[in-house]
Write an enzyme that holds these catalytic residues in place. Sequence first.
Site, PDB file in Angstrom:
ATOM      1  N   ARG A  14       5.463  14.341  10.017  1.00 41.86           N
ATOM      2  CA  ARG A  14       5.718  12.901  10.153  1.00 41.86           C
ATOM      3  C   ARG A  14       6.548  12.636  11.411  1.00 41.86           C
ATOM      4  O   ARG A  14       7.042  13.559  12.044  1.00 41.86           O
ATOM      5  CB  ARG A  14       6.392  12.337   8.887  1.00 41.86           C
ATOM      6  CG  ARG A  14       7.582  13.130   8.405  1.00 41.86           C
ATOM      7  CD  ARG A  14       8.610  12.256   7.791  1.00 41.86           C
ATOM      8  NE  ARG A  14       9.091  11.273   8.736  1.00 41.86           N
ATOM      9  CZ  ARG A  14       9.970  11.532   9.708  1.00 41.86           C
ATOM     10  NH1 ARG A  14      10.473  12.729   9.865  1.00 41.86           N
ATOM     11  NH2 ARG A  14      10.348  10.574  10.527  1.00 41.86           N
ATOM     12  N   GLY A  15       6.655  11.320  11.735  1.00 42.76           N
ATOM     13  CA  GLY A  15       7.313  10.933  12.987  1.00 42.76           C
ATOM     14  C   GLY A  15       6.235  10.931  14.058  1.00 42.76           C
ATOM     15  O   GLY A  15       5.497  11.924  14.214  1.00 42.76           O
ATOM     16  N   ALA A  16       6.141   9.814  14.789  1.00 37.10           N
ATOM     17  CA  ALA A  16       4.981   9.607  15.671  1.00 37.10           C
ATOM     18  C   ALA A  16       4.796  10.696  16.727  1.00 37.10           C
ATOM     19  O   ALA A  16       3.669  11.049  17.066  1.00 37.10           O
ATOM     20  CB  ALA A  16       5.089   8.234  16.325  1.00 37.10           C
ATOM     21  N   ARG A  43      -2.875   8.338   9.664  1.00 34.86           N
ATOM     22  CA  ARG A  43      -1.737   7.397   9.706  1.00 34.86           C
ATOM     23  C   ARG A  43      -2.107   6.241  10.647  1.00 34.86           C
ATOM     24  O   ARG A  43      -1.959   6.340  11.860  1.00 34.86           O
ATOM     25  CB  ARG A  43      -0.459   8.090  10.237  1.00 34.86           C
ATOM     26  CG  ARG A  43       0.098   9.249   9.442  1.00 34.86           C
ATOM     27  CD  ARG A  43       0.662   8.893   8.084  1.00 34.86           C
ATOM     28  NE  ARG A  43       1.657   7.849   7.979  1.00 34.86           N
ATOM     29  CZ  ARG A  43       2.974   8.007   8.066  1.00 34.86           C
ATOM     30  NH1 ARG A  43       3.475   9.192   8.348  1.00 34.86           N
ATOM     31  NH2 ARG A  43       3.805   6.991   7.895  1.00 34.86           N
ATOM     32  N   CYS A  97      15.556   5.083   9.952  1.00 31.79           N
ATOM     33  CA  CYS A  97      14.524   6.104   9.756  1.00 31.79           C
ATOM     34  C   CYS A  97      14.918   7.407  10.466  1.00 31.79           C
ATOM     35  O   CYS A  97      16.117   7.719  10.594  1.00 31.79           O
ATOM     36  CB  CYS A  97      13.166   5.593  10.204  1.00 31.79           C
ATOM     37  SG  CYS A  97      11.805   6.616   9.562  1.00 31.79           S
ATOM     38  N   ASP A 142       6.596   3.796  16.482  1.00 32.38           N
ATOM     39  CA  ASP A 142       5.288   4.393  16.191  1.00 32.38           C
ATOM     40  C   ASP A 142       4.248   3.861  17.158  1.00 32.38           C
ATOM     41  O   ASP A 142       3.331   4.581  17.546  1.00 32.38           O
ATOM     42  CB  ASP A 142       4.882   4.099  14.747  1.00 32.38           C
ATOM     43  CG  ASP A 142       5.646   5.030  13.828  1.00 32.38           C
ATOM     44  OD1 ASP A 142       6.813   4.734  13.538  1.00 32.38           O
ATOM     45  OD2 ASP A 142       5.096   6.093  13.477  1.00 32.38           O
ATOM     46  N   ASN A 188       7.640   0.009  14.015  1.00 34.83           N
ATOM     47  CA  ASN A 188       8.443   1.159  13.584  1.00 34.83           C
ATOM     48  C   ASN A 188       8.669   1.024  12.082  1.00 34.83           C
ATOM     49  O   ASN A 188       8.192   0.070  11.451  1.00 34.83           O
ATOM     50  CB  ASN A 188       9.772   1.195  14.367  1.00 34.83           C
ATOM     51  CG  ASN A 188      10.534   2.493  14.166  1.00 34.83           C
ATOM     52  OD1 ASN A 188       9.961   3.584  14.283  1.00 34.83           O
ATOM     53  ND2 ASN A 188      11.807   2.410  13.840  1.00 34.83           N
ATOM     54  N   LYS A 189       9.372   1.967  11.512  1.00 37.84           N
ATOM     55  CA  LYS A 189       9.586   2.032  10.065  1.00 37.84           C
ATOM     56  C   LYS A 189       9.942   0.676   9.472  1.00 37.84           C
ATOM     57  O   LYS A 189      10.722  -0.074  10.058  1.00 37.84           O
ATOM     58  CB  LYS A 189      10.708   3.054   9.796  1.00 37.84           C
ATOM     59  CG  LYS A 189      11.061   3.304   8.345  1.00 37.84           C
ATOM     60  CD  LYS A 189       9.877   3.678   7.489  1.00 37.84           C
ATOM     61  CE  LYS A 189       9.072   4.826   8.013  1.00 37.84           C
ATOM     62  NZ  LYS A 189       7.745   4.963   7.380  1.00 37.84           N
ATOM     63  N   LYS A 245       2.809   6.075  23.135  1.00 41.37           N
ATOM     64  CA  LYS A 245       2.919   5.237  21.939  1.00 41.37           C
ATOM     65  C   LYS A 245       2.543   3.782  22.243  1.00 41.37           C
ATOM     66  O   LYS A 245       2.583   2.932  21.368  1.00 41.37           O
ATOM     67  CB  LYS A 245       4.335   5.335  21.369  1.00 41.37           C
ATOM     68  CG  LYS A 245       4.587   6.705  20.744  1.00 41.37           C
ATOM     69  CD  LYS A 245       5.987   6.874  20.253  1.00 41.37           C
ATOM     70  CE  LYS A 245       6.172   8.283  19.704  1.00 41.37           C
ATOM     71  NZ  LYS A 245       7.574   8.679  19.647  1.00 41.37           N
TER      72      LYS A 245
HETATM   73  C1  RUB Z   1       8.726   7.561  11.240  1.00 43.01           C
HETATM   74  C2  RUB Z   1       9.264   6.476  12.101  1.00 43.01           C
HETATM   75  C3  RUB Z   1       9.920   6.903  13.387  1.00 43.01           C
HETATM   76  C4  RUB Z   1       8.883   6.878  14.509  1.00 43.01           C
HETATM   77  C5  RUB Z   1       9.420   7.513  15.788  1.00 43.01           C
HETATM   78  O1  RUB Z   1       7.929   7.074  10.188  1.00 43.01           O
HETATM   79  O2  RUB Z   1       9.107   5.303  11.856  1.00 43.01           O
HETATM   80  O3  RUB Z   1      10.953   6.021  13.727  1.00 43.01           O
HETATM   81  O4  RUB Z   1       7.722   7.583  14.118  1.00 43.01           O
HETATM   82  O5  RUB Z   1       9.670   8.888  15.580  1.00 43.01           O
HETATM   83  P1  RUB Z   1       7.222   8.130   9.188  1.00 43.01           P
HETATM   84  P2  RUB Z   1       9.688   9.908  16.826  1.00 43.01           P
HETATM   85  O6  RUB Z   1       8.305   8.949   8.573  1.00 43.01           O
HETATM   86  O7  RUB Z   1       6.529   7.247   8.200  1.00 43.01           O
HETATM   87  O8  RUB Z   1       6.260   8.950  10.005  1.00 43.01           O
HETATM   88  O9  RUB Z   1      10.714   9.356  17.762  1.00 43.01           O
HETATM   89  O10 RUB Z   1      10.088  11.226  16.222  1.00 43.01           O
HETATM   90  O11 RUB Z   1       8.320   9.917  17.397  1.00 43.01           O
END
Ligand code: RUB
Length: 305
Positions: free
Chosen positions: A23-25, A66, A131, A200, A210-211, A236
Amino acid sequence: MEEELYSLSHDEIAKRISSMEIRGAAFIARAAAIALKNAAESFHGTDMGEFRSHMSGAADVIGSTRPSAVSLPNAIRYVLGSGEHDTVDEARDYMVERSRRFVENSHMASKRIAEYGGKRLKDGDVLLTHCNSSLAIGAMKYAWGQGKKISVFATESRPKKQGYITVRQLAEHGIPVNLIVDSAVRYFMNQVDHVYIGADSIASNGAVINKIGTSQVALCAHESRVPVTVCAETYKFSRETTFGDLIRIEERDPSEIVEPADFPGVNIRNPVFDATSERYIDAIVTEKGIISPSSAYHIITEMEE
Ligand code: RUB
């Protein structure tokens, strides 16, 4: 954890993205690039038509995991590329190389963003984050590494509580961190100097996806005159939004919030992202530099096809 992905099938990686084990974009995008590499390498025939349909099938499976993370289709588009190939070997090599380059660029972008975002912080700054963004945390760690004694308020981020990951990562790094429930954001906002968050997706008008709850955090920061900084790589940014498409907001299973059987007759809604208007965002830290949300369109037009 990223290294482990190289030994998994693209279907397995897609499953892990869907279940949010990945998870995390940023991580999702690199996982997608690695999944496509694995898919290309798992094809053993010589027929170009079959290879193309194998790869487009893999891209569909990975791309549907996703819907709100534009980093995912952008990673897929980058790896598949636009090159014309005569043989399967040639096409495979091309995609394997594009995958390697995407992953490398993504790591490089994270490093730059940590530096640019970290440099903006001052000794004693109090931050608030929502988040779990590897990019926003990278900037905090960079500032800390420069000897700046920052501290952080981190929301729990219901329902999946990714804030728990954030507070653990910051605490392990020695950064003073306070865990708060999402509804305590306004209570603490008057002690905060900067909101630092990830993204995201970013639309062509600069709106940030974002979240869920990010837009409330940003609204509250705006009311308290606290600047909101978004840390996000250029992959992104959503090219499709330039042509009128909207970024789809993922709605996940209600059981992530409560056990539905405990609430008979109740409709439980679980949107997991929201859109924050560009009006409430002061800066976006990208690997190309720090921009205002109004520059999103230009970033998109400069993106590699
Ligand atoms: C994660 C989320 C993060 C972004 C950015 O949501 O909202 O703020 O993805 O993350 P989920 P990064 O847990 O539903 O994937 O900076 O690591 O890309």
